[in-house]
Design a protein around this motif. Structure first.
Motif, mmCIF file in Angstrom:
data_model
loop_
_atom_site.group_PDB
_atom_site.id
_atom_site.type_symbol
_atom_site.label_atom_id
_atom_site.label_comp_id
_atom_site.label_asym_id
_atom_site.label_seq_id
_atom_site.Cartn_x
_atom_site.Cartn_y
_atom_site.Cartn_z
ATOM 1 N N LYS A 190 0.829 -1.212 0.000
ATOM 2 C CA LYS A 190 0.000 0.000 0.000
ATOM 3 C C LYS A 190 0.860 1.256 0.000
ATOM 4 C CE LYS A 190 -3.977 -1.946 2.480
ATOM 5 N NZ LYS A 190 -4.719 -1.945 3.769
ATOM 6 N N GLN A 191 1.978 1.207 0.699
ATOM 7 C CA GLN A 191 2.825 2.388 0.844
ATOM 8 C C GLN A 191 3.457 2.830 -0.472
ATOM 9 O OE1 GLN A 191 5.587 1.510 4.015
ATOM 10 N NE2 GLN A 191 3.952 1.196 5.516
ATOM 11 N N VAL A 192 3.524 1.942 -1.450
ATOM 12 C CA VAL A 192 4.078 2.302 -2.762
ATOM 13 C C VAL A 192 3.127 3.235 -3.507
ATOM 14 C CG1 VAL A 192 4.780 1.365 -5.014
ATOM 15 C CG2 VAL A 192 5.441 0.196 -2.904
ATOM 16 N N GLY A 193 1.834 3.108 -3.219
ATOM 17 C CA GLY A 193 0.863 3.958 -3.891
ATOM 18 C C GLY A 193 0.447 3.455 -5.251
ATOM 19 N N ALA A 194 0.683 2.179 -5.508
ATOM 20 C CA ALA A 194 0.270 1.553 -6.761
ATOM 21 C C ALA A 194 -0.715 0.434 -6.441
ATOM 22 C CB ALA A 194 1.477 0.982 -7.507
ATOM 23 N N PRO A 195 -1.661 0.163 -7.338
ATOM 24 C CA PRO A 195 -2.558 -0.972 -7.093
ATOM 25 C C PRO A 195 -1.762 -2.270 -7.011
ATOM 26 C CG PRO A 195 -2.804 -0.142 -9.334
ATOM 27 C CD PRO A 195 -1.950 0.837 -8.607
ATOM 28 N N TYR A 196 -2.209 -3.181 -6.171
ATOM 29 C CA TYR A 196 -1.487 -4.444 -6.012
ATOM 30 C C TYR A 196 -2.479 -5.602 -5.980
ATOM 31 C CZ TYR A 196 -2.933 -4.008 -1.120
ATOM 32 O OH TYR A 196 -3.679 -3.875 0.022
ATOM 33 N N PHE A 197 -2.030 -6.733 -6.504
ATOM 34 C CA PHE A 197 -2.882 -7.913 -6.603
ATOM 35 C C PHE A 197 -2.024 -9.158 -6.411
ATOM 36 C CE2 PHE A 197 -4.568 -4.538 -9.233
ATOM 37 C CZ PHE A 197 -5.884 -4.447 -8.796
ATOM 38 N N LYS A 198 -2.658 -10.222 -5.935
ATOM 39 C CA LYS A 198 -1.920 -11.452 -5.663
ATOM 40 C C LYS A 198 -1.783 -12.345 -6.889
ATOM 41 C CE LYS A 198 -3.076 -11.590 -0.740
ATOM 42 N NZ LYS A 198 -3.737 -12.342 0.359
ATOM 43 N N THR A 199 -2.658 -12.171 -7.878
ATOM 44 C CA THR A 199 -2.603 -13.035 -9.060
ATOM 45 C C THR A 199 -2.633 -12.206 -10.334
ATOM 46 O OG1 THR A 199 -4.998 -13.297 -9.354
ATOM 47 C CG2 THR A 199 -3.898 -14.803 -7.796
ATOM 48 N N LEU A 200 -2.152 -12.810 -11.405
ATOM 49 C CA LEU A 200 -2.198 -12.161 -12.716
ATOM 50 C C LEU A 200 -3.636 -12.035 -13.206
ATOM 51 C CD1 LEU A 200 0.835 -14.005 -14.329
ATOM 52 C CD2 LEU A 200 0.795 -11.651 -13.475
ATOM 53 N N SER A 201 -4.472 -12.988 -12.843
ATOM 54 C CA SER A 201 -5.885 -12.927 -13.236
ATOM 55 C C SER A 201 -6.554 -11.687 -12.650
ATOM 56 C CB SER A 201 -6.618 -14.185 -12.774
ATOM 57 O OG SER A 201 -6.097 -15.333 -13.411
ATOM 58 N N GLU A 202 -6.205 -11.355 -11.412
ATOM 59 C CA GLU A 202 -6.761 -10.152 -10.784
ATOM 60 C C GLU A 202 -6.254 -8.889 -11.468
ATOM 61 O OE1 GLU A 202 -7.424 -11.298 -6.141
ATOM 62 O OE2 GLU A 202 -5.356 -11.233 -6.850
ATOM 63 N N ILE A 203 -4.993 -8.903 -11.878
ATOM 64 C CA ILE A 203 -4.450 -7.749 -12.606
ATOM 65 C C ILE A 203 -5.183 -7.582 -13.931
ATOM 66 C CG2 ILE A 203 -2.399 -6.772 -13.709
ATOM 67 C CD1 ILE A 203 -0.712 -8.186 -11.584
ATOM 68 N N LYS A 204 -5.445 -8.668 -14.608
ATOM 69 C CA LYS A 204 -6.192 -8.619 -15.872
ATOM 70 C C LYS A 204 -7.557 -7.964 -15.662
ATOM 71 C CE LYS A 204 -8.262 -11.719 -19.353
ATOM 72 N NZ LYS A 204 -9.690 -11.548 -18.988
ATOM 73 N N GLN A 205 -8.263 -8.374 -14.625
ATOM 74 C CA GLN A 205 -9.580 -7.801 -14.349
ATOM 75 C C GLN A 205 -9.477 -6.302 -14.069
ATOM 76 O OE1 GLN A 205 -11.062 -10.156 -11.096
ATOM 77 N NE2 GLN A 205 -11.440 -11.961 -12.372
ATOM 78 N N TYR A 206 -8.451 -5.913 -13.338
ATOM 79 C CA TYR A 206 -8.246 -4.494 -13.031
ATOM 80 C C TYR A 206 -8.010 -3.687 -14.308
ATOM 81 C CZ TYR A 206 -5.843 -0.258 -11.527
ATOM 82 O OH TYR A 206 -5.462 1.054 -11.362
ATOM 83 N N VAL A 207 -7.145 -4.179 -15.177
ATOM 84 C CA VAL A 207 -6.829 -3.451 -16.411
ATOM 85 C C VAL A 207 -8.058 -3.363 -17.306
ATOM 86 C CG1 VAL A 207 -5.418 -3.475 -18.507
ATOM 87 C CG2 VAL A 207 -4.392 -4.043 -16.300
ATOM 88 N N GLU A 208 -8.819 -4.423 -17.379
ATOM 89 C CA GLU A 208 -10.045 -4.399 -18.190
ATOM 90 C C GLU A 208 -10.983 -3.294 -17.719
ATOM 91 O OE1 GLU A 208 -10.560 -9.057 -19.606
ATOM 92 O OE2 GLU A 208 -11.225 -8.465 -17.597
ATOM 93 N N GLN A 209 -11.065 -3.096 -16.418
ATOM 94 C CA GLN A 209 -11.915 -2.036 -15.881
ATOM 95 C C GLN A 209 -11.358 -0.650 -16.205
ATOM 96 O OE1 GLN A 209 -12.027 -2.993 -11.727
ATOM 97 N NE2 GLN A 209 -13.440 -4.723 -11.992
#
Length: 212
Positions: A190-209
């Motif tokens: 959280k302290q980096v200030g960037a979105p973070y996710f545990k899986t690549l599938s979750e990152i895919k969903q985030y980017v799609e949004q």
């Protein structure tokens, strides 16, 4: 749509935690204790300068031999055989295919000894999923800042120090953390200030949004 997506290798699309456990297991089988294996591993990660990665099996083996372990000549062949094992995360190939649909170019951006990294990448069978393979000793933020500061880029990586540096060097970049729970807590991410996710599938969903 991004002009370039830059994807880290270790602990982002490749399960380096499992890879490292198998390395440690081989040394342990030949009599090295866990403390010495871990300490020599950390020593061999950056032998030239901090955050300049140059780990190789040969260096790690030699550091253990320097401690007095009589490791057999066959140990390096055993270690090299690990390159042919599949350490990709289950959603890696799907994720890389998705990136092709949202990026003009998908670039692997990794830090480490070039030959060692290429052995992992090429033996994984997915090197052709990338438009380019870039392997540096470190300073990813400088590479991106010098070459892509005016581009719309997407950067995916597990290393929080590097992610923070890229955010500072290339403010327009979309930086997303693939959370490596073996190294970092969610609070640290959280302290980096960037979105973070545990899986690549979750990152895919985030980017799609984000690109709707």
């Amino acid at each position: 749509m991004f002009s370039h997506t830059f994807v880290d290798w270790d602990d982002t699309v490749y399960n380096t935690v499992a890879f490292k456990a198998d390395i440690f297991g081989i040394f342990a089988k030949h009599g090295a204790n866990e403390k010495d294996i871990k300490e020599t591993f950390l020593k061999s990660l950056c032998t030239v300068a901090p955050h300049q990665y140059d780990y190789t099996f040969e260096e790690h083996t030699q550091f253990l031999r320097d401690l007095g372990y009589n490791l057999p000549d066959t140990v390096e062949a055993e270690l090299n055989a690990l390159f042919s094992k599949n350490y990709l995360f289950p959603d890696t190939e799907m994720f890389l295919q998705f990136l092709k649909s949202v990026s003009d170019k998908v670039v692997l951006l990794s830090a480490g000894d070039k030959t060692f990294q290429l052995n992992k990448i090429r033996d994984s069978g997915i090197s052709d999923r990338f438009d380019e393979l870039v392997i540096l000793s470190g300073n990813k933020e400088k590479y991106l800042g010098d070459n892509y500061n005016n581009n719309k880029i997407f950067f995916i990586n597990d290393n929080l120090r590097e992610n923070l540096s890229v955010k500072q060097e290339v403010p327009a970049a979309l930086v997303v953390t693939k959370l490596n729970t073996s190294r970092y807590s969610e609070e640290e991410a959280k302290q980096v200030g960037a979105p973070y996710f545990k899986t690549l599938s979750e990152i895919k969903q985030y980017v799609e949004q984000q690109i709707k």
